[in-house]
Design a protein around this motif. Structure first.
Motif, PDB file in Angstrom:
ATOM      1  N   SER B 161       0.828  -1.208   0.000  1.00 27.74           N
ATOM      2  CA  SER B 161       0.000   0.000   0.000  1.00 27.74           C
ATOM      3  C   SER B 161       0.867   1.265   0.000  1.00 27.74           C
ATOM      4  O   SER B 161       1.756   1.405   0.847  1.00 27.74           O
ATOM      5  CB  SER B 161      -0.901  -0.018   1.229  1.00 27.74           C
ATOM      6  OG  SER B 161      -1.420   1.273   1.446  1.00 27.74           O
ATOM      7  N   ARG B 163       0.099   3.873   1.156  1.00 29.07           N
ATOM      8  CA  ARG B 163      -0.125   4.535   2.448  1.00 29.07           C
ATOM      9  C   ARG B 163       0.959   4.147   3.463  1.00 29.07           C
ATOM     10  O   ARG B 163       1.296   4.941   4.322  1.00 29.07           O
ATOM     11  CB  ARG B 163      -1.514   4.196   2.980  1.00 29.07           C
ATOM     12  CG  ARG B 163      -2.567   4.894   2.168  1.00 29.07           C
ATOM     13  CD  ARG B 163      -3.936   4.709   2.711  1.00 29.07           C
ATOM     14  NE  ARG B 163      -4.826   5.689   2.092  1.00 29.07           N
ATOM     15  CZ  ARG B 163      -6.078   5.857   2.416  1.00 29.07           C
ATOM     16  NH1 ARG B 163      -6.621   5.118   3.343  1.00 29.07           N
ATOM     17  NH2 ARG B 163      -6.814   6.766   1.806  1.00 29.07           N
ATOM     18  N   MET B 164       1.464   2.918   3.354  1.00 29.51           N
ATOM     19  CA  MET B 164       2.571   2.524   4.243  1.00 29.51           C
ATOM     20  C   MET B 164       3.785   3.400   3.934  1.00 29.51           C
ATOM     21  O   MET B 164       4.501   3.826   4.843  1.00 29.51           O
ATOM     22  CB  MET B 164       2.923   1.059   4.014  1.00 29.51           C
ATOM     23  CG  MET B 164       1.927   0.092   4.569  1.00 29.51           C
ATOM     24  SD  MET B 164       2.569  -1.566   4.373  1.00 29.51           S
ATOM     25  CE  MET B 164       1.081  -2.470   4.152  1.00 29.51           C
ATOM     26  N   ASN B 166       3.658   6.406   2.684  1.00 24.73           N
ATOM     27  CA  ASN B 166       3.344   7.749   3.177  1.00 24.73           C
ATOM     28  C   ASN B 166       3.622   7.862   4.673  1.00 24.73           C
ATOM     29  O   ASN B 166       4.208   8.845   5.127  1.00 24.73           O
ATOM     30  CB  ASN B 166       1.867   8.082   2.915  1.00 24.73           C
ATOM     31  CG  ASN B 166       1.591   8.361   1.449  1.00 24.73           C
ATOM     32  OD1 ASN B 166       2.520   8.476   0.659  1.00 24.73           O
ATOM     33  ND2 ASN B 166       0.337   8.465   1.089  1.00 24.73           N
ATOM     34  N   VAL B 167       3.170   6.848   5.420  1.00 22.49           N
ATOM     35  CA  VAL B 167       3.393   6.865   6.869  1.00 22.49           C
ATOM     36  C   VAL B 167       4.890   6.897   7.158  1.00 22.49           C
ATOM     37  O   VAL B 167       5.371   7.674   7.979  1.00 22.49           O
ATOM     38  CB  VAL B 167       2.729   5.632   7.532  1.00 22.49           C
ATOM     39  CG1 VAL B 167       3.179   5.484   8.973  1.00 22.49           C
ATOM     40  CG2 VAL B 167       1.216   5.755   7.484  1.00 22.49           C
ATOM     41  N   ILE B 182      10.577  -0.373   3.687  1.00 24.66           N
ATOM     42  CA  ILE B 182       9.159  -0.766   3.627  1.00 24.66           C
ATOM     43  C   ILE B 182       8.847  -1.507   2.318  1.00 24.66           C
ATOM     44  O   ILE B 182       8.542  -2.693   2.320  1.00 24.66           O
ATOM     45  CB  ILE B 182       8.229   0.463   3.777  1.00 24.66           C
ATOM     46  CG1 ILE B 182       8.543   1.233   5.068  1.00 24.66           C
ATOM     47  CG2 ILE B 182       6.762   0.066   3.703  1.00 24.66           C
ATOM     48  CD1 ILE B 182       8.344   0.460   6.358  1.00 24.66           C
ATOM     49  N   LEU B 186       8.881  -5.617   1.832  1.00 25.49           N
ATOM     50  CA  LEU B 186       7.616  -6.349   1.723  1.00 25.49           C
ATOM     51  C   LEU B 186       7.471  -7.064   0.386  1.00 25.49           C
ATOM     52  O   LEU B 186       6.723  -8.014   0.265  1.00 25.49           O
ATOM     53  CB  LEU B 186       6.436  -5.388   1.923  1.00 25.49           C
ATOM     54  CG  LEU B 186       6.207  -4.926   3.353  1.00 25.49           C
ATOM     55  CD1 LEU B 186       5.236  -3.759   3.398  1.00 25.49           C
ATOM     56  CD2 LEU B 186       5.680  -6.073   4.206  1.00 25.49           C
TER      57      LEU B 186
END
Lengths: 340, 263
Positions: B161, B163-164, B166-167, B182, B186
C-alpha cells in the motif's frame, strides 16, 4: 499554528482551488465532507504527500510548502492503519525513532512505555499486526504516530472499520490522549457525530471547496448552506418566499439574501392541541419509525414533509398514530436561514 | 442431485485435470532418465565441452537475471506507482518479448548489433565484440527474460500500500529509506519469484541465442548440436545433467521465496 493560504491542486479530474484555512496550536480540528470531497487529499497535501500547484502552508510560522514530508514534523494515521506487516508492534511503533537525532532517541524507552500505558498496548509489543484486532491496530498506529512527538497529528477517518463498542472506546481514548499530549490534531471524517464529540472547530468541504468553517456547535446549529445543513442532520429544509419587503421573517436581517430555511428535527414540537410556538402548523403523520432510543415522525404539511425526532416522553401520546392529524411547530430562534 | 454432489463432481474433474497436467510435465522429464545410464552420465560429467556449456548457461543466465533485476525493479516500481498517458502502451511494449518467437527476437537483436546498424558500428569502432560472445548471450537472455521480472516486481509493488510509504515518509524516512525499509522489504519474496522465473527463462533460451552466438555454446545449443550431429544417445546425458542442476537451483530458490510473509 497551521496556516494554509490559497491552496490549489489538481488530481485527475478532481481540483481544489484557493483554499484558506487556519488551525490553532493544540486545537482538535475536524475536516468533514462526503466521500470524494477532497478531505484526505487536503490532509495529504498538509503532510507534503500530495504536491500542490499554488498556495502556501505554514506550520508554527515556518514555511513548509516545499519541504518533503520527512521534514515537516507531521504524523499521519490512515483509516486502514497502514501498519508495517513485516514488523512487530514494537518495531512499528519505534520505526520513526531511527530517523531522529540521538538526543531525541534518548527518552525512547520512556516514551514507548508512556504510550503503551496511555493506549493500553503494553501486552501487544511482540505481536505482528496480522494478529491484532481493529481497535488494537488503531492504538498501535496512534502510538507509532505520536512517539516522534509530531507538531501536528493527522487522522484520516480513524474510526472506519471499527465496530460500535470499540469505536466509542477509541473515541474516548483519543479525546483523553489529546487532553494529555495537547498535540495539534486534524481529523478527517465523513461522520459529523465523530467531529462533534472530538473537535472544537470544524471545516465542511465539498468537491474541493470549503463550505463553512467554525466552532462545532455553531456549524451544528447554524449551517450556512443546504449542503452543510444536510451534512449535520438538519432535515427540514424549505424554500423561503417573501410576501413583501417589510412583512414576515424578511424583517430578520439574517434571512436577507437567503433562499431556504431549515429546522433541526429535534427542535420541532408536536401535540394534539395547539402549541404556543412562534410558528404552528397542522399536518398529517405519514409514518413513525421506532429507532429504540428515539422515534422519527414524518409529518406532511402542504407540499412539504417535515421530520421530527421525539424523545421517550412522547412515546405514549395517543395522538401519535400514522394518518392522524397533529399540530407541530417551532420557534423563530430555531430557524436557520440557508443559502442554496 | 444436491449441491454437495455437484461440488464433488467438480473436484473429481479438477483432480483428473491435475493428474493429466502433472503427468504431461513430469513424464517426458522422467522418461529421459530411462534413456540413459548412470555410467554414461558420469562420463558426461567429465566431458569438458558439456560441462563448460552448462556452466556458461548458468552464469550467463545469472548475469542476465541480475541485469534484468537492476534495470527492471526501478522501472516496475514506476509502473506500479504512477499513472501516466500511454502507460498501457508501455506495459504492452515490455511484454513484446514474451509474445514474439525467439528466433525472431534473435533476428531483431541482430539487426541492431550487426555492423550494418549504427549501434553495431559504434560497438565495432569501440573495439567491443558482441556477436558470438558471452555478451550476446546475456543480451539475448535479458531480452526474453526481463518481462517476467518486471511483471512480478510490478505486481509485488502494487500489493504494498502506498499509504505505508506515506506513513514512513511522515515518520522521518526519505524516499530511498522508505523504498528499502518498507516497499522492497515487503515485496522481495515476489521479486525473488520473478527472478527465478526470469532465470529459468534465460537458461532455457535457445532460439534468440543461436542467431546471436552459436559459439560459445550454451547448454541448449550444445544439446542441439549433439542431437543433430551424433544423435539422441549423445544428447541425453547432458540433458539429464542440465535438468538436475536446474531442478536443484529451482527448488532452493523456490524455498527461499515461498516462506510466508507476515501480514
Amino acid at each position: 499554528m497551521i496556516e494554509i493560504k490559497g491552496l490549489s491542486l489538481r488530481l485527475g479530474k478532481f481540483k481544489m482551488e484557493k483554499l484558506d484555512l487556519t488551525i490553532e496550536a493544540r486545537e482538535f480540528f475536524a475536516i468533514i465532507g462526503p466521500t470524494g470531497s477532497g478531505k484526505t487529499v487536503l490532509l495529504e497535501s498538509i503532510a507534503g504527500l500530495k504536491p500542490i500547484e499554488e498556495g502556501s502552508i505554514q506550520i508554527k510560522g515556518q514555511e513548509v510548502t516545499l519541504l518533503p514530508p520527512e521534514q515537516r514534523h507531521i504524523s499521519i494515521c490512515y483509516q486502514d492503519r497502514a501498519l508495517f506487516p513485516h514488523m512487530k508492534v514494537k518495531e512499528n511503533i519505534c520505526y520513526g525513532l531511527r530517523f531522529k537525532s540521538k538526543s531525541d532517541q534518548k527518552n525512547a524507552v520512556e516514551k514507548l512505555n508512556d504510550l503503551a500505558v496511555l493506549l493500553k498496548i503494553g501486552n501487544l509489543m511482540d505481536r505482528y499486526p496480522v494478529n491484532l484486532s481493529g481497535g488494537e491496530k488503531q492504538r498501535v498506529a496512534l502510538a507509532r504516530a505520536l512517539i516522534v512527538n509530531p507538531d501536528v497529528l493527522l487522522l484520516d477517518e480513524p474510526f472506519t472499520a471499527l465496530d460500535a463498542t470499540i469505536k466509542d472506546t477509541i473515541e474516548l481514548e483519543l479525546k483523553k490522549l489529546h487532553q494529555v499530549l495537547q498535540t495539534t490534531t486534524i481529523m478527517v471524517t465523513h461522520d459529523f457525530r465523530e467531529a462533534y464529540h472530538l473537535a472544537s472547530r470544524v471545516a465542511v468541504i465539498k468537491d474541493g471547496t470549503m463550505m463553512q468553517v467554525g466552532p462545532v456547535a455553531e456549524i451544528f446549529e447554524q449551517p450556512s448552506s443546504i449542503f452543510v445543513a444536510n451534512f449535520v442532520g438538519m432535515k427540514n429544509i424549505i424554500p423561503i418566499s417573501f410576501l413583501t419587503e417589510s412583512k414576515t421573517a424578511a424583517n430578520v436581517d439574517s434571512f436577507r439574501k437567503k433562499d431556504f430555511l431549515g429546522v433541526r428535527p429535534e427542535k420541532i414540537q408536536v401535540s394534539n392541541s395547539p402549541l404556543g410556538t412562534d410558528f404552528m402548523m397542522n399536518g398529517t403523520i405519514l409514518r413513525i419509525k421506532n429507532a429504540g432510543i428515539y422515534r422519527q415522525v414524518d409529518i406532511s404539511y402542504l407540499q412539504y414533509q417535515f421530520q421530527v425526532i421525539l424523545t421517550p416522553n412522547y412515546y405514549d401520546d395517543p395522538a401519535l398514530l400514522e394518518g392522524s392529524k397533529i399540530y407541530f411547530g417551532f420557534d423563530l430562534a430555531d430557524i436557520c436561514p440557508l443559502e442554496q | 442431485m444436491n449441491r454437495k454432489n455437484k461440488s464433488e463432481i467438480l473436484f473429481v474433474v479438477s483432480f483428473f485435470s491435475g493428474i493429466i497436467i502433472i503427468t504431461f510435465i513430469l513424464y517426458p522429464i522422467l522418461n529421459t532418465l530411462s534413456w540413459t545410464e548412470p555410467g554414461i552420465i558420469w562420463e558426461s560429467l567429465h566431458d569438458k565441452e558439456a560441462i563448460n556449456s552448462i556452466f556458461l548457461s548458468i552464469w550467463t543466465a545469472t548475469v542476465a537475471t541480475l541485469v534484468s533485476f537492476f534495470l527492471g525493479v526501478p522501472f516496475a516500481y514506476l509502473l506500479a506507482r504512477k499513472e501516466f498517458r500511454g502507460k498501457n502502451l508501455v506495459e504492452s511494449i515490455v511484454n513484446i518479448p514474451v509474445v514474439i518467437p525467439h528466433t525472431v527476437a534473435g533476428i531483431c537483436l541482430l539487426t541492431v548489433l550487426s555492423p550494418h546498424n549504427w549501434f553495431g558500428r559504434l560497438l565495432v569502432n569501440a573495439n567491443i565484440e558482441v556477436l558470438g560472445t558471452e555478451i550476446a548471450i546475456i543480451i539475448a537472455m535479458a531480452f526474453v527474460g526481463m518481462p517476467f521480472l518486471i511483471n512480478s516486481a510490478k505486481e509485488a509493488f502494487t500489493w504494498v500500500s502506498p499509504r505505508m510509504e506515506n506513513v514512513s515518509r511522515t515518520l522521518g524516512a526519505n524516499q530511498v529509506q522508505t523504498f528499502f525499509l518498507i516497499t522492497f522489504s515487503l515485496a522481495w519474496r515476489e521479486i525473488l519469484s520473478g527472478m527465478i522465473l526470469t532465470w529459468a527463462r534465460c537458461i532455457s533460451e535457445f532460439g534468440a541465442i543461436i542467431i546471436l552466438a552459436y559459439h560459445p555454446m550454451i547448454a541448449p545449443t550444445f544439446i542441439y548440436q549433439r542431437f543433430t550431429t551424433h544423435g539422441m544417445m549423445y544428447a541425453i546425458p547432458v540433458t539429464v545433467i542440465l535438468i538436475g542442476i536446474c531442478l536443484v537451483l529451482f527448488v532452493v530458490l523456490r524455498l527461499l521465496a515461498s516462506e510466508k510473509t507476515r501480514g
